[in-house]
Design an enzyme around this catalytic site. Structure first.
Site, PDB file in Angstrom:
ATOM      1  CG  ASN A 100      68.460  71.988 118.598  1.00 51.70           C
ATOM      2  OD1 ASN A 100      67.941  73.087 118.742  1.00 51.70           O
ATOM      3  ND2 ASN A 100      68.030  70.941 119.249  1.00 51.70           N
ATOM      4  CB  CYS A 142      69.068  64.411 113.770  1.00 46.70           C
ATOM      5  SG  CYS A 142      69.065  64.828 112.027  1.00 46.70           S
ATOM      6  NE  ARG A 143      73.241  63.311 116.859  1.00 45.05           N
ATOM      7  CZ  ARG A 143      74.546  63.533 116.950  1.00 45.05           C
ATOM      8  NH1 ARG A 143      75.305  62.631 117.556  1.00 45.05           N
ATOM      9  NH2 ARG A 143      75.082  64.627 116.457  1.00 45.05           N
ATOM     10  CB  SER A 144      69.515  67.635 120.959  1.00 44.15           C
ATOM     11  OG  SER A 144      69.518  68.589 119.937  1.00 44.15           O
ATOM     12  CG  ASP A 161      75.041  63.105 113.043  1.00 45.02           C
ATOM     13  OD1 ASP A 161      73.819  63.080 112.747  1.00 45.02           O
ATOM     14  OD2 ASP A 161      75.787  64.053 112.770  1.00 45.02           O
ATOM     15  CB  CYS A 196      72.884  66.627 118.982  1.00 44.44           C
ATOM     16  SG  CYS A 196      71.580  67.448 118.058  1.00 44.44           S
TER      17      CYS A 196
HETATM   18  P1  4NP Z   1      72.096  66.281 114.832  1.00 42.54           P
HETATM   19  O1  4NP Z   1      72.410  65.895 113.324  1.00 42.54           O
HETATM   20  O2  4NP Z   1      73.396  66.753 115.439  1.00 42.54           O
HETATM   21  O3  4NP Z   1      71.637  65.000 115.420  1.00 42.54           O
HETATM   22  O4  4NP Z   1      71.027  67.344 114.782  1.00 42.54           O
HETATM   23  C1  4NP Z   1      72.997  66.824 112.450  1.00 42.54           C
HETATM   24  C2  4NP Z   1      72.206  67.738 111.812  1.00 42.54           C
HETATM   25  C3  4NP Z   1      72.776  68.653 110.931  1.00 42.54           C
HETATM   26  C4  4NP Z   1      74.138  68.627 110.721  1.00 42.54           C
HETATM   27  C5  4NP Z   1      74.925  67.709 111.369  1.00 42.54           C
HETATM   28  C6  4NP Z   1      74.352  66.799 112.246  1.00 42.54           C
HETATM   29  N1  4NP Z   1      74.716  69.537 109.806  1.00 42.54           N
HETATM   30  O5  4NP Z   1      75.918  69.427 109.548  1.00 42.54           O
HETATM   31  O6  4NP Z   1      74.001  70.419 109.294  1.00 42.54           O
END
Ligand code: 4NP
Length: 157
Positions: free
Chosen positions: A14, A16-18, A126, A11
């Site tokens: 890394n 939240c989702r993955s 997201d 994702c």
């Molecule tokens: P993820 O969510 O892609 O599901 O881990 C996010 C976590 C952090 C960020 C963006 C999306 N960020 O911009 O820091």
């Protein structure tokens, strides 16, 4: 003995989702007896070395899966040669993965919800900037995709 099948979920951050996809897939693989090496990574470097977002840890724990030991890492071109499957959580992730994919590359690229019946083409949204409840939707999306993928890979084995 040949090395086990390997799958990496990717994702943006890394955190939240993955990590949820990694945890849910690991649990499902254990449940159905699929031997597989599982990892997750982010497109960006911002959360390298960090544990998953507390909201992801909490939703996984509510569903009986402990993801607290995971640590953030960034995807790298060599991953396309050491994993059999690289699975993007959304379209943006998929596009960016195609941009860093080396040639030749052995990994098969897909989107997670392509593996869920009736969900082909859908993204796992997201939840990072959303209220806590969004993480329950993320969890159910991730479970739908990882169940389908695990069943497919078990069938191929
Ligand atoms: P993820 O969510 O892609 O599901 O881990 C996010 C976590 C952090 C960020 C963006 C999306 N960020 O911009 O820091």
């Amino acid at each position: 003995m040949s090395p086990p099948l390997s799958v990496m979920f990717v994702c943006l951050g890394n955190i939240c989702r993955s990590p949820l996809a990694e945890g849910a897939f690991r649990a499902e693989a254990a449940r159905i007896g699929l031997q597989v090496r599982v990892a997750s990574a982010g497109i960006g470097p911002w959360h390298v070395g960090e544990p998953p977002d507390p909201r992801s840890q909490a939703v996984a724990a509510r569903h009986g899966v402990d993801i607290s030991g995971q640590r953030g890492r960034q995807v790298k071109p060599a991953d396309f040669l050491t994993f059999d499957h690289i699975v993007a959580l959304d379209w943006r992730n998929l596009t960016e993965l195609k941009q860093i994919r080396p040639n030749p590359s052995t990994a098969l690229l897909s989107m997670l919800l392509d593996h869920a019946p009736g969900r082909a083409g859908d993204a796992v949204a997201d939840p990072y900037y959303k209220p806590d409840e969004a993480f329950e939707i993320t969890w159910s999306d991730v479970v739908a995709g990882t169940r389908g993928l695990a069943a497919k890979l078990k069938g191929e084995g």
